[in-house]
Design a protein around this motif. Sequence first.
Motif, PDB file in Angstrom:
ATOM      1  N   ASP A   1      -3.573   1.499  11.003  1.00 60.12           N
ATOM      2  CA  ASP A   1      -4.939   1.650  10.529  1.00 60.12           C
ATOM      3  C   ASP A   1      -5.205   0.696   9.349  1.00 60.12           C
ATOM      4  O   ASP A   1      -4.376   0.569   8.443  1.00 60.12           O
ATOM      5  N   GLU A   2      -6.361   0.058   9.352  1.00 56.84           N
ATOM      6  CA  GLU A   2      -6.676  -0.913   8.310  1.00 56.84           C
ATOM      7  C   GLU A   2      -6.709  -0.273   6.921  1.00 56.84           C
ATOM      8  O   GLU A   2      -6.225  -0.862   5.942  1.00 56.84           O
ATOM      9  N   THR A   3      -7.249   0.943   6.836  1.00 56.88           N
ATOM     10  CA  THR A   3      -7.306   1.626   5.540  1.00 56.88           C
ATOM     11  C   THR A   3      -5.906   1.921   5.021  1.00 56.88           C
ATOM     12  O   THR A   3      -5.621   1.753   3.820  1.00 56.88           O
ATOM     13  N   VAL A   4      -5.026   2.372   5.913  1.00 59.59           N
ATOM     14  CA  VAL A   4      -3.637   2.638   5.518  1.00 59.59           C
ATOM     15  C   VAL A   4      -2.945   1.350   5.101  1.00 59.59           C
ATOM     16  O   VAL A   4      -2.220   1.321   4.099  1.00 59.59           O
ATOM     17  N   ARG A   5      -3.165   0.266   5.835  1.00 60.25           N
ATOM     18  CA  ARG A   5      -2.545  -1.002   5.491  1.00 60.25           C
ATOM     19  C   ARG A   5      -3.007  -1.480   4.110  1.00 60.25           C
ATOM     20  O   ARG A   5      -2.204  -2.004   3.323  1.00 60.25           O
TER      21      ARG A   5
END
Length: 228
Positions: free
Chosen positions: A83-87
Amino acid sequence: MTAPHALKLDHLVVAAETLEAGEAHVIEQLGLTDVVPQRGGKHARMGTHNSLLGLWGGAYLEIIAIDPEAPAPGRARWFGLDDETVRERLARGPYLAHWVARVDRPRSLPRWQAQYPQRLAPVVAMQRGALTWQIGVPDDGSLPSWQGVGQGLLPTLIQWDSPQHPADALPCADCAVTTLRGFHPQATVIAEQLQWLGADALVNVEATLVEPSLAAEIETPNGPRTLR
């Protein structure tokens, strides 16, 4: 309808860009000296690998990261690692991203999920060495949610098939989780699903105006520490 039995804390999940970074984070936050996380192994189906640390009470701490040597899996990785937010969050450093709750037999996690597919993530069969287990993983690899709300505060559900639990073979760091705390702007939604799961006694959820987060209060040989 509520879950008929309470769940148990199985393990905490620290996400990191690399295992080395995650291990250093845990060692520093818990003040470890004699016992440090040990490498667990690879999850070929998910393209990840981990390090593990035993805790009191039959629980453990898992540090997880994308395995740079593994080919891209044929599905989204678990724990939201794609996930982009997690990254973006991982770019700021390792953090306590999630927790996992154990469903003990004679209950069947796959059967429970089949009864409530809107409430529980699809169950995936996993194996690492001699360990085999069933675990709830949304098809898109995201963290569990209810009514679109979760962000790591709602637990992933796991059921172990192998007779040995990972914590049984881990060196214990003489650390015990005393309180798991979650912070979320929509704390009431989180609390509703936790109660339905039978997991509301495992985590204290509080309302916050900032981004969702987890914090584990842990008693260590050097006194109380907070893992974030």
